[in-house]
Each structure stands twice: as structure tokens, then as C-alpha cells.
Motif scaffolding. Structure first.
Motif, PDB file in Angstrom:
ATOM      1  N   SER A  68       0.872  -1.196  -0.042  1.00 52.49           N
ATOM      2  CA  SER A  68      -0.155   0.148   0.049  1.00 52.49           C
ATOM      3  C   SER A  68       0.818   1.184  -0.188  1.00 52.49           C
ATOM      4  O   SER A  68       1.763   1.198   0.861  1.00 52.49           O
ATOM      5  CB  SER A  68      -1.084  -0.015   1.287  1.00 52.49           C
ATOM      6  N   GLN A  71       0.451   3.165   3.621  1.00 57.16           N
ATOM      7  CA  GLN A  71       0.249   2.305   4.678  1.00 57.16           C
ATOM      8  C   GLN A  71       1.402   2.966   5.921  1.00 57.16           C
ATOM      9  O   GLN A  71       2.683   3.009   5.445  1.00 57.16           O
ATOM     10  CB  GLN A  71       0.446   0.896   4.331  1.00 57.16           C
ATOM     11  N   ALA A 267      -5.217  -1.224   4.668  1.00 61.93           N
ATOM     12  CA  ALA A 267      -4.765  -1.067   3.222  1.00 61.93           C
ATOM     13  C   ALA A 267      -5.904  -0.851   2.525  1.00 61.93           C
ATOM     14  O   ALA A 267      -6.286  -0.009   1.728  1.00 61.93           O
ATOM     15  CB  ALA A 267      -4.185  -2.084   2.829  1.00 61.93           C
ATOM     16  N   ASP A 271      -7.436   2.317   0.648  1.00 61.06           N
ATOM     17  CA  ASP A 271      -7.915   2.418  -1.000  1.00 61.06           C
ATOM     18  C   ASP A 271      -9.188   3.289  -0.984  1.00 61.06           C
ATOM     19  O   ASP A 271      -9.347   3.926  -1.937  1.00 61.06           O
ATOM     20  CB  ASP A 271      -8.320   0.842  -1.161  1.00 61.06           C
ATOM     21  N   LYS A 277      -5.681   1.081  -5.327  1.00 58.73           N
ATOM     22  CA  LYS A 277      -5.779  -0.227  -4.912  1.00 58.73           C
ATOM     23  C   LYS A 277      -4.433  -0.642  -4.545  1.00 58.73           C
ATOM     24  O   LYS A 277      -3.501  -0.500  -5.226  1.00 58.73           O
ATOM     25  CB  LYS A 277      -6.167  -1.019  -6.264  1.00 58.73           C
ATOM     26  N   HIS A 278      -4.405  -1.661  -3.280  1.00 55.49           N
ATOM     27  CA  HIS A 278      -3.206  -1.959  -2.731  1.00 55.49           C
ATOM     28  C   HIS A 278      -3.010  -3.618  -3.199  1.00 55.49           C
ATOM     29  O   HIS A 278      -3.913  -4.111  -3.802  1.00 55.49           O
ATOM     30  CB  HIS A 278      -3.204  -2.308  -1.280  1.00 55.49           C
ATOM     31  N   SER A 280      -2.515  -7.292  -1.970  1.00 58.45           N
ATOM     32  CA  SER A 280      -2.486  -7.846  -0.804  1.00 58.45           C
ATOM     33  C   SER A 280      -1.301  -8.730  -0.561  1.00 58.45           C
ATOM     34  O   SER A 280      -0.752  -8.735   0.681  1.00 58.45           O
ATOM     35  CB  SER A 280      -3.992  -8.551  -0.711  1.00 58.45           C
ATOM     36  N   GLU A 283       1.285  -6.559   0.387  1.00 56.34           N
ATOM     37  CA  GLU A 283       1.491  -6.156   1.708  1.00 56.34           C
ATOM     38  C   GLU A 283       1.798  -7.118   2.707  1.00 56.34           C
ATOM     39  O   GLU A 283       2.431  -6.804   3.791  1.00 56.34           O
ATOM     40  CB  GLU A 283       0.177  -5.828   2.091  1.00 56.34           C
ATOM     41  N   THR A 309      -2.523   5.717   9.232  1.00 53.97           N
ATOM     42  CA  THR A 309      -2.650   5.374   7.878  1.00 53.97           C
ATOM     43  C   THR A 309      -3.555   6.466   7.537  1.00 53.97           C
ATOM     44  O   THR A 309      -3.264   7.280   6.639  1.00 53.97           O
ATOM     45  CB  THR A 309      -2.937   4.065   7.554  1.00 53.97           C
TER      46      THR A 309
END
Length: 591
Positions: A68, A71, A267, A271, A277-278, A280, A283, A309
């Protein structure tokens, strides 16, 4: 994507103006993270500097390696009960090993692409243990808020309550006054000046007042834990043995599970706030690396921090550089001002954690789910109570098990097996269960609608529903399985028993079967046992074939009139010769 792993793609078209925005947000979040890092560490049963080390190292690594852009990583309130329990049971050195193992687990989740499994944890479980954690944190700060002396932190909630009540006579009104000042400032600052970090202002003002007007009257970080060193953390690899790995694997899994959940949730929040859009799996890689490295410098487990965040985004961050800057800011403060932090009263830190606990409690959602009085309410309540009175490890395990059992029960109950016949009043002669009555039910052809997954929890109900209603032994059993999306081996075994039993006096037909059940039946041999000619795409075709299997003599005088042909069959106007022609024509069609 490969470029992103080497940190170049993430800074494409990065400008000085972007850096300026990241610098401002990094400074603000870094300042906010300092009191939180110390407070979380103290509440977890370790020295405050370990929270600072975690904020620096994990904060930088999560921003560098995470998935992210926005983050902010570090110690969080969600970890407090589990970390305190590990420290109380196994000691601080084993906490470092558990954190290291949790990092490996998070890293492996990405390698095997299992990160998405975390998303399948039921909401009542997460709400239950989150609210339980909040209650534990809040109650754990009552002693510092009231300034009680002689109170020992215990592993279990009820033991801590007993400690508080048994020492209630040691209340320190200087501590209460200090805590109230800090609390009021924390609550009012966001309303008066939203961009000003309330926890830091409350901490500074209450500390200054205590130092000027009543020095040495309240417990401070220095008097309780010793001075905070203004030096860099020392590298030290923990002594890991196989026995310790086995002993700490369970708490490590809980740390990894909780850390993965909170980081991915953070995250997702980011978004939503930025229309981005992170990644996953990436992350989880970042979280894994951070949690493997941080314990090597004495830090505690870390994850994505939702509040920090969100603050990072609101203050203008545009890239992971803000998270890196936030870690550097905390490092500079440690090197330059650490001795001053030793004068912070514990009563000043207590309201910070109490507000964190209140914000994470999800009270409205908790009460909403509780009011539904469903299985989810039971899962929520059990998970909450186990988190508070036992520990998070037991709560998560039992909560997931209970949620699974209730889910299986609900899915089993949703499987419908009911008799059906064509509805003559419908223009398409639609199959309908409501038209089946004692006076209209073909004695020779039994048609059943089967709806829902045919698995172990539903198999017995499926068997009983059919066997209890075909004792009169009809010639044909037609199962309409178009709405059966899944069948396991238990369901297949029960269906095979029905086929074997029914085949002694009749024939089983199946219409509309989906690919998964069909493929399973082919693998087990049940498909061949039934016969390829007995599978039909449409129910109408199956009924036409079923009519060719009738004993027309039994149709004479029948008044059920289940099908269009029944009136003629009842009067004997359709004889065996015509039925045979019908059968021959059907066979010619390749059926």
C-alpha cells in the motif's frame, strides 16, 4: 511489477512537490506515533523504548516493502493483550522469537498465495475479539489513570480487576488530575484544531503541568521503567531452538493472523480514502519482512495502523516516502529527546490508550449484531468473552470453530428436497412443488427438486426426504439437480445408496446436473452405475423418457392426472404399443 519490487516503479514521475507533501505528512504522523509507540509497549509489558524501536524499523520497512502506498506500520493496540500474555507466560526474549516466527508465517502466506484466506474470517469473530481487546486495554489503564500503587499486571482480566479493587485505597489525586488534563486535550483538540496531534499535545501539556506544580508526586516512565536511552537499538539474533519453535508456534500464528488482518483492513481503508488499490500479497511480504527484522533489534510485533494511515492520507501523503519519513522522524526524536521522555507521567499515557480502546471497540456494530439474536450473535458474544476472560488465541480458534459449525448447520438446513410435478396452469408447465397433493401425485413417477450443496451436513436429510416418501416403490425416480452446485463424497455415497436401493425395482433419472457433481460421480463410478442414458439436460426430456417406463395397466382408472398424458392413459387410450413407439422414437434421438 518487477520494477516495483526494486522500488523504482513506485516513484515514477515523483517530484519535489510530492516530496514536500510526504515530508509534511511524515512529520505529523511521526510525531503522533511517538507517544503511541511508548504507550503500546508499556501496555504490552515491555519497556517503552521497544515500542519506539518498532515504530522506527517496522515503520520504514513496511513502507519500503509493503503493498500500500499510504500504509503506516508500527505497534498497535490490537496486539496488546496477546503480547502481554506472551511476555507474562514466556518472557520478553521469547516474545521476540514469536514475532520473528510470525514474520516468517506472513511471508509464507504470500509465497503460497494464501493471503486472501485472511479475508474469509467471519465478521462476528473480528468484531468480537476487537471489542474484547478494547475492553482489556481500557481496563488495563485504570490503575495508571487513578495512580494506584502496588498494582501488579496479571495475565487474566478478572485477576487485573481484583488487583484494581484491592488497591483502590491507594488512589493518587495528582495522577487523576494529570490524566484528566491529558484526556480533555485529546478529546477537544480534533474539534478545535483537526490537524494538530491531540495525543502529543495532551501528553506534553499534562507532563509540563505535573513537572512544574507537583514534581515527584506521580509515577513516570523513568521512575517505573528507567530512563529511555537515546541510542540506536543493538542488533541481536535471538536464540532459537526447535523446542522454542514448537512452544511459540501457536502464539506466532495468532500474531500473524491478527497482523495480517489489521494490515489488510488498513490497506482497504486507505484504498477507500484515495481511490487506489493495494497489493494484498505484497503487503503481507512487507509485514513479514518487518516482523522478521524488528525483533532482531528488540522491537515488538507490528502491523498496519489504521488511524495513523488515515492521518497520513489526510495530511497529504502521496507515496510510501511519507511512511519512511515518519520512521526517520521518530529516530531523530529518540536520539535527541529521549531523556526528556523519561519524565512523562504514566497517567498522561493512560488516556491515550483509553481513547484508542474506545475508537477500536466498534460498539455500534457490536450491539447491532447482538440485537439480531442469530448464530452470528452467539459467535460474537463467545469470541468477545473468551478474548476478555481467557486470551485472544483461544478466542480466535474457538470463534472460528463455532462460526464454521453454525455455517455448516445453516447450509445443511438450506438443502431442499421436495416433490414436484408440472403445473398445468402455467403456460410452460413449470415444475412446482405446491401442486403435489394426496390426490395428485403419480404413483409410478416420483420427481424431486434437490436444491443446495449436497454435502456431509445435508446428506442425511436428503436421504430421509427421499426414502421416507418412496416406500410405495414407484417405477421411476427423477432427481432435478440443476440447483446443486456442489456435492462431496458423503453426499455422493448417500446418493449411491439411493440408486442401489431403487434400482432393485425401478430406475433413477437425473436432470440438469452441474459439472462438479457430475465429475465427482464419474470419478466414483456412480455415473456409470446410473447409466449415461439416464442423465438429461432438461426435465421435460427426462419426463418423456420416464413415461416410456410406465406400466400402462397400472394407469387404468388412475385419477391423479399428474401429466398431460394421464387422462388418456387412465382411459386406456394410450396402449403399450404407442408407449413402445414413443420409446423407440426416443431411443432414435440418441437418448
Amino acid at each position: 511489477m518487477k520494477n516495483e519490487w526494486f522500488f523504482t516503479g513506485r516513484y515514477k514521475d515523483y517530484s519535489f512537490d510530492n516530496f514536500r507533501k510526504d515530508l509534511v505528512s511524515g512529520l505529523i504522523v511521526g510525531v503522533i506515533a511517538i507517544p503511541l509507540g511508548m504507550a503500546f509497549a508499556i501496555a504490552s509489558g515491555v519497556k517503552p523504548e521497544y515500542g519506539i524501536y518498532t515504530t522506527i524499523i517496522a515503520g520504514i520497512l513496511i513502507s519500503l516493502c509493503g503493498g500500500s502506498k499510504y500504509q503506516i506500520g508500527g505497534p498497535t493496540g490490537a496486539f496488546i493483550p496477546i503480547l502481554f500474555g506472551i511476555v507474562a507466560t514466556y518472557g520478553y526474549s521469547n516474545l521476540l522469537i514469536a514475532g520473528f516466527l510470525a514474520g516468517i508465517i506472513l511471508f509464507l502466506l504470500e509465497i503460497f498465495k494464501l493471503g486472501n484466506l485472511i479475508k474469509y474470517i467471519p465478521r462476528p469473530v473480528t468484531i468480537g475479539f476487537t471489542t474484547g481487546i478494547a475492553v482489556t486495554i481500557f481496563v488495563g489503564q485504570i490503575a495508571n489513570f487513578l495512580g494506584l500503587s502496588g498494582v501488579e499486571s496479571k495475565e487474566y482480566f478478572h485477576e487485573n480487576l481484583i488487583e484494581i479493587f484491592s488497591h483502590i485505597q491507594t488512589i493518587n489525586f495528582y495522577s487523576i488530575f494529570t490524566a484528566i488534563i491529558s484526556l480533555v486535550i485529546i478529546i477537544l483538540t480534533p474539534k478545535i484544531a483537526p490537524k494538530v496531534p491531540g495525543p502529543l499535545i495532551g501528553l506534553i501539556i499534562s507532563t509540563v503541568i505535573a513537572a512544574i506544580f507537583y514534581p515527584s508526586q506521580v509515577a513516570t516512565i523513568g521512575t517505573t521503567y528507567g530512563d529511555i536511552p537515546n541510542t540506536l537499538p543493538q542488533f541481536s539474533f535471538p536464540e532459537i531452538t526447535w523446542e522454542k519453535i514448537v512452544m511459540l508456534l501457536q502464539p506466532a500464528f495468532v500474531i500473524a493472523l491478527l497482523g495480517g488482518m489489521e494490515s489488510l483492513l488498513s490497506a482497504v481503508v486507505a484504498d477507500g480514502m484515495t481511490n487506489s488499490k493495494h497489493n494484498s500479497n505484497r503487503e503481507l511480504v512487507g509485514q513479514g519482512i518487518a516482523n522478521m527484522v524488528t525483533p532482531l533489534f528488540g522491537g515488538i510485533p507490528a502491523t498496519g495502523a489504521i488511524a495513523r494511515t488515515a492521518t497520513n492520507i489526510k495530511t497529504g501523503a502521496v507515496s510510501p516516502m511519507s511512511g519512511i519519513i515518519h520512521g526517520i522522524v521518530v529516530l531523530l526524536v529518540l536520539l535527541l529527546f529521549a531523556p526528556l521522555a523519561s519524565n512523562i507521567p504514566l497517567a498522561s499515557l493512560a488516556p491515550i490508550l483509553m481513547v484508542v480502546a474506545w475508537n477500536m471497540s466498534a460498539t455500534k456494530v457490536f450491539l447491532h449484531v447482538l440485537k439480531t439474536k442469530t448464530g452470528d450473535s452467539l459467535v460474537l458474544l463467545v469470541t468477545f468473552l473468551l478474548t476478555v476472560f481467557i486470551n485472544l488465541t483461544v478466542a480466535v480458534q474457538f470463534g472460528l470453530l463455532l462460526a464454521f459449525v453454525l455455517f455448516v448447520k445453516r447450509m445443511g438446513e438450506n438443502v431442499i428436497t421436495a416433490k414436484a410435478l408440472p403445473n398445468h396452469e402455467h403456460k410452460n408447465k413449470k415444475m412446482d412443488t405446491s401442486v403435489v397433493t394426496d390426490s395428485r401425485d403419480c404413483p409410478q413417477i416420483s420427481i424431486y427438486n434437490v436444491e443446495g450443496p449436497l454435502f456431509f451436513a445435508a446428506a442425511q436429510h436428503f436421504t430421509q426426504s427421499i426414502m421416507n416418501t418412496i416406500n410405495y416403490k414407484p417405477k421411476v425416480l427423477l432427481l432435478r439437480m440443476g440447483n446443486v452446485p456442489y456435492m462431496d463424497t458423503t453426499g455422493e455415497e448417500r446418493l449411491a445408496n439411493i440408486v442401489q436401493d431403487f434400482s432393485k425395482h425401478g430406475i433413477v433419472l437425473i436432470s440438469g446436473i452441474q459439472s462438479q457433481p457430475k465429475n465427482l460421480m464419474k470419478k466414483t463410478g456412480l455415473y456409470d452405475l446410473i447409466g449415461e442414458e439416464c442423465f438429461f439436460e432438461h426435465t421435460g426430456e427426462a419426463i418423456n423418457y420416464a413415461l416410456t417406463r410406465l406400466d400402462v395397466n397400472k394407469c387404468l382408472g388412475c385419477k391423479h392426472f399428474a401429466f398431460n398424458e394421464c387422462k388418456k392413459l387412465s382411459k386406456g387410450e394410450i396402449g403399450e404399443l404407442q408407449i413402445a413407439k414413443h420409446e423407440a422414437a426416443f431411443a432414435k434421438m440418441g437418448k
